[in-house]
Structure formats: C-alpha cells, structure tokens
Write a protein that holds these residues in place. Structure first.
Motif, PDB file in Angstrom:
ATOM      1  N   GLY A 156     -29.826  49.121  43.291  1.00  7.47           N
ATOM      2  CA  GLY A 156     -29.266  49.458  41.652  1.00  7.47           C
ATOM      3  C   GLY A 156     -27.924  49.984  41.603  1.00  7.47           C
ATOM      4  N   ARG A 157     -27.621  50.835  42.644  1.00 13.07           N
ATOM      5  CA  ARG A 157     -26.330  51.303  42.670  1.00 13.07           C
ATOM      6  C   ARG A 157     -25.202  50.340  42.586  1.00 13.07           C
ATOM      7  NH1 ARG A 157     -28.841  55.607  45.558  1.00 13.07           N
ATOM      8  NH2 ARG A 157     -28.206  54.596  47.761  1.00 13.07           N
ATOM      9  N   ARG A 158     -25.666  49.354  43.741  1.00 14.33           N
ATOM     10  CA  ARG A 158     -24.785  48.345  43.659  1.00 14.33           C
ATOM     11  C   ARG A 158     -24.591  47.290  42.677  1.00 14.33           C
ATOM     12  NH1 ARG A 158     -27.955  46.434  49.283  1.00 14.33           N
ATOM     13  NH2 ARG A 158     -27.262  48.411  50.447  1.00 14.33           N
ATOM     14  N   ARG A 159     -25.478  47.126  41.701  1.00  8.06           N
ATOM     15  CA  ARG A 159     -25.408  46.466  40.474  1.00  8.06           C
ATOM     16  C   ARG A 159     -24.597  47.198  39.623  1.00  8.06           C
ATOM     17  NH1 ARG A 159     -31.478  44.251  40.123  1.00  8.06           N
ATOM     18  NH2 ARG A 159     -31.350  42.393  41.747  1.00  8.06           N
ATOM     19  N   LEU A 160     -24.657  48.469  39.766  1.00  4.88           N
ATOM     20  CA  LEU A 160     -23.873  49.465  38.367  1.00  4.88           C
ATOM     21  C   LEU A 160     -22.573  49.348  38.864  1.00  4.88           C
ATOM     22  CD1 LEU A 160     -26.130  52.607  38.101  1.00  4.88           C
ATOM     23  CD2 LEU A 160     -25.647  50.866  36.360  1.00  4.88           C
ATOM     24  N   VAL A 161     -22.202  49.351  40.208  1.00  3.90           N
ATOM     25  CA  VAL A 161     -20.793  49.121  40.597  1.00  3.90           C
ATOM     26  C   VAL A 161     -20.182  47.958  40.077  1.00  3.90           C
ATOM     27  CG1 VAL A 161     -19.364  48.820  42.486  1.00  3.90           C
ATOM     28  CG2 VAL A 161     -20.848  50.729  42.339  1.00  3.90           C
ATOM     29  N   LEU A 162     -21.002  46.662  40.009  1.00  2.00           N
ATOM     30  CA  LEU A 162     -20.462  45.349  39.675  1.00  2.00           C
ATOM     31  C   LEU A 162     -20.446  45.447  38.285  1.00  2.00           C
ATOM     32  CD1 LEU A 162     -19.802  42.423  40.501  1.00  2.00           C
ATOM     33  CD2 LEU A 162     -22.526  42.009  40.454  1.00  2.00           C
ATOM     34  N   ILE A 163     -21.519  45.761  37.710  1.00  2.00           N
ATOM     35  CA  ILE A 163     -21.383  45.978  35.872  1.00  2.00           C
ATOM     36  C   ILE A 163     -20.458  46.658  35.717  1.00  2.00           C
ATOM     37  CG2 ILE A 163     -22.579  46.717  34.242  1.00  2.00           C
ATOM     38  CD1 ILE A 163     -25.380  46.091  35.559  1.00  2.00           C
ATOM     39  N   ALA A 164     -19.959  47.824  36.194  1.00  3.38           N
ATOM     40  CA  ALA A 164     -18.744  48.469  35.700  1.00  3.38           C
ATOM     41  C   ALA A 164     -17.491  47.840  35.991  1.00  3.38           C
ATOM     42  CB  ALA A 164     -18.779  49.935  36.643  1.00  3.38           C
ATOM     43  N   GLY A 165     -17.290  46.996  37.000  1.00  2.37           N
ATOM     44  CA  GLY A 165     -16.039  46.398  37.248  1.00  2.37           C
ATOM     45  C   GLY A 165     -16.079  45.317  36.314  1.00  2.37           C
ATOM     46  N   LEU A 166     -17.164  44.584  36.137  1.00  2.00           N
ATOM     47  CA  LEU A 166     -17.147  43.506  35.011  1.00  2.00           C
ATOM     48  C   LEU A 166     -16.771  43.974  33.875  1.00  2.00           C
ATOM     49  CD1 LEU A 166     -19.986  41.418  36.257  1.00  2.00           C
ATOM     50  CD2 LEU A 166     -17.755  40.693  36.497  1.00  2.00           C
ATOM     51  N   LEU A 224     -13.084  44.787  33.329  1.00  2.00           N
ATOM     52  CA  LEU A 224     -12.219  43.380  33.252  1.00  2.00           C
ATOM     53  C   LEU A 224     -12.482  42.632  32.075  1.00  2.00           C
ATOM     54  CD1 LEU A 224     -10.338  41.470  34.820  1.00  2.00           C
ATOM     55  CD2 LEU A 224     -12.378  40.490  35.904  1.00  2.00           C
ATOM     56  N   GLY A 225     -13.757  42.796  31.687  1.00  2.00           N
ATOM     57  CA  GLY A 225     -14.254  42.125  30.262  1.00  2.00           C
ATOM     58  C   GLY A 225     -13.258  42.889  29.070  1.00  2.00           C
ATOM     59  N   VAL A 226     -13.342  44.228  29.117  1.00  2.00           N
ATOM     60  CA  VAL A 226     -12.395  45.147  28.193  1.00  2.00           C
ATOM     61  C   VAL A 226     -10.818  44.736  28.131  1.00  2.00           C
ATOM     62  CG1 VAL A 226     -11.482  47.300  27.404  1.00  2.00           C
ATOM     63  CG2 VAL A 226     -14.027  46.835  27.815  1.00  2.00           C
ATOM     64  N   VAL A 242      -3.109  49.647  37.306  1.00  2.00           N
ATOM     65  CA  VAL A 242      -4.277  50.320  38.055  1.00  2.00           C
ATOM     66  C   VAL A 242      -5.630  50.065  37.578  1.00  2.00           C
ATOM     67  CG1 VAL A 242      -5.168  52.699  38.590  1.00  2.00           C
ATOM     68  CG2 VAL A 242      -2.775  52.348  38.684  1.00  2.00           C
ATOM     69  N   PHE A 243      -5.749  50.176  36.092  1.00  2.00           N
ATOM     70  CA  PHE A 243      -7.014  49.775  35.607  1.00  2.00           C
ATOM     71  C   PHE A 243      -7.380  48.378  35.987  1.00  2.00           C
ATOM     72  CE2 PHE A 243      -9.663  48.233  32.045  1.00  2.00           C
ATOM     73  CZ  PHE A 243     -10.293  49.161  31.903  1.00  2.00           C
ATOM     74  N   SER A 245     -11.433  45.700  42.134  1.00  2.00           N
ATOM     75  CA  SER A 245     -12.033  46.455  43.339  1.00  2.00           C
ATOM     76  C   SER A 245     -13.417  46.741  43.153  1.00  2.00           C
ATOM     77  CB  SER A 245     -11.161  47.747  43.620  1.00  2.00           C
ATOM     78  OG  SER A 245     -11.772  48.423  44.707  1.00  2.00           O
ATOM     79  N   LEU A 246     -13.757  47.170  42.062  1.00  2.00           N
ATOM     80  CA  LEU A 246     -15.252  47.381  41.825  1.00  2.00           C
ATOM     81  C   LEU A 246     -15.998  46.144  41.712  1.00  2.00           C
ATOM     82  CD1 LEU A 246     -15.139  50.199  38.733  1.00  2.00           C
ATOM     83  CD2 LEU A 246     -15.780  50.396  41.272  1.00  2.00           C
ATOM     84  N   ILE A 247     -15.750  45.057  41.183  1.00  2.00           N
ATOM     85  CA  ILE A 247     -16.266  43.737  41.387  1.00  2.00           C
ATOM     86  C   ILE A 247     -16.277  43.312  42.767  1.00  2.00           C
ATOM     87  CG2 ILE A 247     -16.119  41.218  40.838  1.00  2.00           C
ATOM     88  CD1 ILE A 247     -14.638  42.072  38.244  1.00  2.00           C
TER      89      ILE A 247
END
Length: 296
Positions: free
Chosen positions: A28-38, A41-43, A274-275, A281-283
């Motif tokens: 779940g934590r790994r998926r949260l990291v991936l979702i946060a990065g996506l 990037l989507g924003v 940086v953003f 990096s998160l992805i």
C-alpha cells in the motif's frame, strides 16, 4: 538432547496473518508513492497543456510599465522579468518544452538502447563484442562535453538538443538490457521456448523482453529527470532554446544577474524543475518497488 519446537495451528495462522498484513501494508505504501508521483506529474501536464486557459498573457509579451514587478503586482501573479514578461506564463509554456524533452528524448533512447542491448545479450559472440565496443566508445567521452560538442557542431536549438541526447543517451539502456538478457537467456522458460522451436525474434520479444523490461523502465524515470536538468543546463549556457523562447534554463540564466534584487525570476523556474523532478522520482521509486522481482 535435541528438542523440536512446533507451533500450535492457531499460532501458525497468526504468524501467516501478521506476515500478510505487513506485506499488504508495504504494498500500500508503494502504491501511494506511485500515485503521488503520477498525481504531481498529471497536475504539471494539465497546467502546461492548459496554459492558454490558465494565463491569458503570451510568454513573450512585454509589459513595459511593469518590468521586474514582484509577485502579486500589476496583475502578474508571479511577477515579471527584466523585460516585463509574465513569469507564470513563461513557466507554464516553458514546461511544454522541458516535458517534451523528458518524454520525447527519453522514449527514443529507451527503445533504441533496449533493442541494442537485447540483441547484444541474446546473440553474444562477435555481435555482442561489436555493439559493446561502440557503447564503450561513447562512455569513453565525458557525457556533458560530448553533448556540448554535438550541439556546437549542429548549432544551438531545441531540435539539435534532441538529436544530441538521442545520439548519446541510449548507451546506458543498452548496457542494462544486455546484462538482463545474458541472465534471462539461461532461464528455464527461455530454454523451453528454444526447445519448442520458436524463432529468435519470438524468444527475444515475446519471452525475454517482457521479463526484463522493468529494469530499463525504472531507469527511464531517472533518465527523464536527468534530461530535464540537462535541457535546463544547456539553456542556461545558451545552447538550448533560444530567446525569447520560454525555457526554464534560459529563464534561470536571465535571472542570475537579478538574484539578489528580483529573486523570483530565477527561483520560480528552479522550483518548477524541482517539482517535476520529484514527480518523476516518486514514479520511479514506486515502479521500482512494484516491479522488483522479489515481490512478484
């Protein structure tokens, strides 16, 4: 006297449940990291693509009445530069250039380098020696110096920056994929495919590539960050996008002489880099955890 300790069935079930819960929490934590990065990037992509709707000012339009205006002044949310050009507009339009480099340059080098490494690792022999000696030749030159030399010969422009990255950046993917292929072709599923009489192309692209591509995909996220920083560096040196094109490195170069008096000119484009870099990096971190062979 040796004693053998055994767990009660209820205790064994409890241990299994604990391990399952830990594994689920980690996933779940790994998926949260991936979702946060996506999400980040989507924003960024939405903001860059929708720049004409978000800001009604052209990135090259001059406001001679408000040069070096600080943020929230004169109708400019993030201020203006020394020529009165809107910083927010230039950041959003400049993001198109840098994201195009991140995706365009990285995707081409990813595909080409992966194919070269796959061919070299699978065939071996003189094919492997020839391709790897070419890779070693590129690695013998300092990367940034080679990029600058190519752009200096072709002339400074965005397209020539793409060409320079395409020429030089595929070698890392070739080495990674070659190492993965050498290991994979000794596995049982590849030996079984060969025994069934499958063609070399089918074995390479239907069996080896799907099981080894995770390594180069994860590396491509890091490479995308590097390409954005490289584009900004070349723009800072005047070898990338040429004025008045809104590119982050060029904007930082324009603001270096005003860093103490008008900090927003150089600082805000740097924060944009940086953003986007954190997003990639998160992805990459999320993909590395999810695609890691030990967790499949």
């Amino acid at each position: 006297m040796n004693q053998t300790w055994t767990l009660h069935p209820s205790e064994a079930l409890l241990k299994v449940a604990e391990r399952t819960a830990k594994r689920s929490s980690s996933t779940g934590r790994r998926r949260l990291v991936l979702i946060a990065g996506l999400a980040m990037l989507g924003v960024a992509i939405i903001a860059f693509v929708g720049a004409p709707l978000l800001v009604g000012v052209s990135p090259i339009k001059l406001d001679v009445l408000h040069p070096l205006a600080p943020p929230l002044t004169g109708g400019h949310l993030l201020g203006t530069d020394q020529f009165g050009r809107d910083i927010l507009s230039r950041i959003l339009y400049g993001g198109r250039i840098d994201l195009a480099i991140a995706f365009g340059a990285t995707s081409v080098t990813l595909v080409f380098g992966t194919i070269v490494g796959l061919v070299a690792g699978y065939f071996g022999g003189w094919v492997d020696n020839l391709l790897m000696r070419i890779v070693d030749l590129f690695f013998a030159f300092p990367f940034l110096v080679l990029i600058i030399a190519i752009i200096a010969m072709l002339g400074p422009s965005i397209f020539n920056m793409f060409v320079a990255i395409w020429i030089t950046s595929w070698v890392s993917y070739a080495r990674i994929m070659r190492a993965q292929t050498v290991v994979a072709k000794k596995q049982q599923y590849v030996l079984a495919a060969r025994a069934l009489g499958y063609s070399r192309l089918r074995v390479m692209f239907r069996h080896i590539l799907p099981n080894t591509a995770s390594a180069v995909i994860i590396f491509s996220m890091v490479d995308a960050i590097g390409n954005i920083i490289l584009a900004a560096s070349l723009g800072f040196l005047g070898l990338g996008a040429q004025p008045p094109s809104p590119e982050w490195g060029t904007m930082i170069s324009d603001g270096q002489n005003y860093i103490l008096s008008s900090w927003w000119i150089a600082t805000l484009p740097g924060l944009a880099i940086v953003f986007v870099g954190v997003a990639f990096s998160l992805i990459g971190d999320g993909l590395a955890d999810i695609l890691r062979p030990g967790d499949r």
